[in-house]
Design a protein around this motif. Structure first.
Motif, short mmCIF file in Angstrom:
data_model
loop_
_atom_site.label_atom_id
_atom_site.label_comp_id
_atom_site.label_asym_id
_atom_site.label_seq_id
_atom_site.Cartn_x
_atom_site.Cartn_y
_atom_site.Cartn_z
N SER A 113 0.86 -1.18 0.00
CA SER A 113 0.00 0.00 0.00
C SER A 113 0.91 1.23 0.00
N GLN A 114 0.35 2.39 -0.24
CA GLN A 114 1.15 3.62 -0.24
C GLN A 114 1.74 3.87 1.13
N GLU A 115 0.96 3.56 2.17
CA GLU A 115 1.45 3.80 3.53
C GLU A 115 2.66 2.91 3.86
N THR A 116 2.52 1.61 3.58
CA THR A 116 3.63 0.70 3.89
C THR A 116 4.86 1.01 3.02
N ALA A 117 4.63 1.36 1.78
CA ALA A 117 5.75 1.69 0.89
C ALA A 117 6.52 2.89 1.42
N LYS A 118 5.81 3.91 1.90
CA LYS A 118 6.47 5.11 2.41
C LYS A 118 7.26 4.79 3.68
N LEU A 119 6.66 4.00 4.56
CA LEU A 119 7.35 3.63 5.80
C LEU A 119 8.62 2.84 5.50
N ARG A 120 8.51 1.90 4.58
CA ARG A 120 9.68 1.09 4.25
C ARG A 120 10.81 1.93 3.66
N ARG A 121 10.45 2.88 2.79
CA ARG A 121 11.48 3.76 2.21
C ARG A 121 12.14 4.61 3.29
N ASN A 122 11.33 5.12 4.22
CA ASN A 122 11.88 5.95 5.30
C ASN A 122 12.86 5.16 6.16
N ILE A 123 12.49 3.92 6.47
CA ILE A 123 13.36 3.07 7.29
C ILE A 123 14.64 2.75 6.54
N MET A 124 14.51 2.38 5.27
CA MET A 124 15.68 2.07 4.46
C MET A 124 16.60 3.28 4.32
N GLU A 125 15.99 4.47 4.26
CA GLU A 125 16.76 5.70 4.15
C GLU A 125 17.67 5.88 5.36
N LEU A 126 17.16 5.52 6.54
CA LEU A 126 17.98 5.62 7.75
C LEU A 126 19.15 4.65 7.71
N TYR A 127 18.92 3.44 7.23
CA TYR A 127 20.01 2.47 7.12
C TYR A 127 21.09 2.98 6.18
N ILE A 128 20.68 3.47 5.01
CA ILE A 128 21.65 3.87 3.99
C ILE A 128 22.40 5.14 4.41
N SER A 129 21.80 5.97 5.26
CA SER A 129 22.47 7.21 5.68
C SER A 129 23.71 6.94 6.52
N ASP A 130 23.85 5.72 7.03
CA ASP A 130 25.04 5.36 7.82
C ASP A 130 25.69 4.12 7.21
N HIS A 131 25.74 4.10 5.88
CA HIS A 131 26.31 2.94 5.18
C HIS A 131 27.19 3.42 4.04
N PRO A 132 28.36 2.81 3.85
CA PRO A 132 29.25 3.24 2.76
C PRO A 132 28.57 3.09 1.39
N LEU A 133 28.77 4.06 0.54
CA LEU A 133 28.18 4.02 -0.80
C LEU A 133 29.25 3.57 -1.81
N ASP A 134 29.78 2.38 -1.56
CA ASP A 134 30.83 1.84 -2.45
C ASP A 134 30.37 0.56 -3.12
N CYS A 135 29.09 0.52 -3.47
CA CYS A 135 28.50 -0.70 -4.01
C CYS A 135 29.26 -1.27 -5.21
N LEU A 136 29.73 -0.41 -6.11
CA LEU A 136 30.38 -0.88 -7.33
C LEU A 136 31.70 -1.58 -7.04
N THR A 137 32.35 -1.24 -5.95
CA THR A 137 33.63 -1.87 -5.62
C THR A 137 33.51 -2.83 -4.44
N CYS A 138 32.30 -3.01 -3.95
CA CYS A 138 32.08 -3.89 -2.79
C CYS A 138 32.13 -5.35 -3.21
N ALA A 139 32.72 -6.19 -2.37
CA ALA A 139 32.83 -7.62 -2.68
C ALA A 139 31.47 -8.30 -2.78
N ALA A 140 30.44 -7.72 -2.14
CA ALA A 140 29.11 -8.33 -2.16
C ALA A 140 28.21 -7.73 -3.23
N ASN A 141 28.75 -6.88 -4.08
CA ASN A 141 27.94 -6.25 -5.12
C ASN A 141 27.28 -7.32 -6.00
N GLY A 142 25.95 -7.32 -6.00
CA GLY A 142 25.20 -8.34 -6.72
C GLY A 142 24.71 -9.47 -5.83
#
Length: 548
Positions: A113-142
């Protein structure tokens, strides 16, 4: 046909699984003779029947509805910390976590639903705000669940920025030979901690600190190699990010495909996915469909696979006419023809019984079967053996004589249904650690343990495990105690008469009963004849529990 106990033989709806899928939470535990109550619910307009106690997340997975998740996996009990798996339930307030919310009769669930989708994005946003953005060079990429879930929930921006306090400069722990711990990429989902507790039972990991300071800590906030870690790899397998990564994957890259195989080490028979990149094995991941290990492993099976590509490994046939000649490399056709001609020559000169075959105890049952087929069908004799017989022939003889088949009477899964476990003359934590992990899990759930062994093995008393009794016997008194136990059972009428009537020959049982009822087999007589003071109990056995 030998009857054996398999707690999973009467699988209920929601129990049968595809071992290559992750259903988010475990199936509920059901005894083979137990009838479970089914409930009917609706998820996103689809009706499904599931056993009581099943999570909404697992029920949805059986409908091929994959609810986003980070902290949940079906090898661990539901935890409910990541909050990505929020759903809506008709008639209820709020957004409960689907991993910890159980199904109910008539329940109507909406996962999108729109409500659950918004909540999930907000929560994921918090995780990513304290996570390295080196996906292309990360060993787990993919092969990163955090990366996958960010895409699934539709995250496109991080509004909080990357300034201020964070954990991006946390120092890597590269002390371990087989894997690297990078705390900068940790989302503190506790999956590694729970895997160490629930699956392995070592309790080497914990969450240290509170709130923003929370972090995964090995031992007493020390390096992995200095902690109680036994290198089973359960934490690495459970990690949804690149926080815990095999060094072989970091060095060689992610695998291109995998092949299910059997571990070549001990006799437990663990199933693994051999993950391959080109002709290089980059990882051995325990296979969830393996009935012996159920997705768990020990250090040898999980990480000690270097022999597969070792420079000393022979990968092509080698032949020679006698031991004084050097080995010569040959093609498979040449080697087979060479061996066949030599065998025929020997048989022609010395007779058909002059040759035979022997297999290693490290061979699978299928490989041993093929060798005996070759000997009997091609060689024309019965000269076939396996080195396992040397130490296990008494086991086979005893089982064949008493049960009619030289095979076990239970599956490994049955230990998880046991109320009392007797370990006889064995040290499973050292010799068969995967089975020991399953057994220790049942002991932590309340089963009683009796250890019969002259040695004070780890199972007698160790962190989180304490045996009810340690039967510290004198060596060689195995049968004395077994006979004494049987004597008491018969004398006090404790035998299962219905079981005996269905499975035993009357004359043979009565003959044995007369023997075992003799007062010389009583505990009192046995104690006087065999044991010193203070050593009152003992049991003995072989097969999986045999020590060497």
């Amino acid at each position: 046909m030998l009857q054996y106990y398999d707690p999973n033989k009467n699988s209920q709806p929601g129990q049968v699984i595809d071992p290559r899928r992750d259903y988010g939470t475990p199936a509920i535990s059901i005894d083979a003779d137990e009838t479970v109550q089914l409930v009917t619910l609706s998820i996103d307009g689809q009706e499904v029947k599931m056993p009581e106690g099943t999570s909404i997340m697992r029920a949805a997975a059986h409908l091929d509805i994959n609810i986003p998740r980070l902290c949940a996996t079906d090898s661990l009990q539901a935890f409910g910390s990541c909050r990505i798996c929020l759903v809506q339930i008709e008639g209820r307030k709020g957004f409960p976590a689907s991993c910890t919310t159980q199904v109910e009769e008539g329940m109507i669930v909406r996962t999108q639903s729109q409500e659950t989708a918004k909540l999930r994005r907000n929560i994921m946003e918090l995780y990513i705000s304290d996570h390295p953005l080196d996906c292309l060079t990360c060993a787990a990429n993919g092969d990163c669940q955090l990366q996958d879930m960010a895409g699934t929930v539709g995250l496109r921006e991080v509004r909080y920025g990357y300034h201020g306090e964070n954990h991006l400069d946390a120092v890597k722990d590269e002390s371990h030979s087989y894997f690297t711990f990078d705390p900068a990429k940790c989302i503190v989902c506790s999956r590694c901690v729970r895997a160490c507790e629930e699956v392995q039972g070592t309790f080497a990991l914990t969450i240290d600190g509170r709130g923003f300071e929370s972090k995964v800590s090995a031992g007493q906030n020390e390096a992995f190699m200095d902690s109680e870690c036994v290198s089973c790899g359960a934490c690495v397998q459970a990690c949804p990010t690149a926080t815990l990564m095999e060094n072989s994957v970091i060095e060689n890259g992610l695998p291109e495909h995998d092949v299910v195989t059997t571990c070549a080490y001990c006799g437990v028979g663990c199933a693994f996915k051999a993950e391959v990149r080109g002709d290089q094995v980059v990882g051995m991941v325990p296979f969830k469909g393996g009935k012996a290990n159920r997705g768990h492993s020990c250090v040898k099976g999980r990480f000690a696979f270097g022999y597969s590509t070792h420079k000393d490994r022979i990968t092509k046939p080698m032949i020679r006419n006698n031991i004084d000649e050097p080995w010569q490399q040959a093609s498979w056709e040449e080697a087979v023809e060479f061996a066949a001609n030599k065998i025929k020559t020997i048989q022609k000169e010395y007779g058909s019984d002059s040759v035979g075959g022997i297999t290693s105890s490290r061979c699978t049952n299928e490989e041993t079967y093929l060798v005996q087929k070759l000997v009997r069908a091609a060689f024309g004799n019965n000269n076939v053996d396996t080195c396992a017989r040397v130490c296990h022939s008494p086991t086979g003889y005893g089982l064949k004589t008493t049960l009619g088949e030289s095979a076990g009477t239970q599956t490994f899964d049955s230990v998880e249904k046991s109320n009392v476990i007797i370990v006889i003359g064995a040290n499973p934590t050292d010799a068969h650690p995967v089975f020991a992990s399953r057994m220790k899990r049942r002991l932590r759930e309340g089963a009683k343990l009796i250890v019969a062994d002259p040695r004070r093995i780890d199972l007698v008393k160790s962190p989180h495990i304490d045996s009810e009794h340690h039967l510290n016997l004198l060596p060689g008194t195995n049968f004395a105690l077994l006979n004494a136990l049987a004597h008491v059972i018969v004398r006090e009428g404790l035998e299962d008469k219905e079981f005996i009537e269905l499975r035993c020959e009357d004359d043979a049982f009565l003959h044995w009963k007369e023997f075992i009822s003799d007062p010389k087999n009583s505990p009192e007589a046995m104690a006087q004849g065999h044991w010193s003071a203070g050593r009152a109990h003992y049991c003995s056995g072989k097969t999986l529990w045999k020590s060497r």
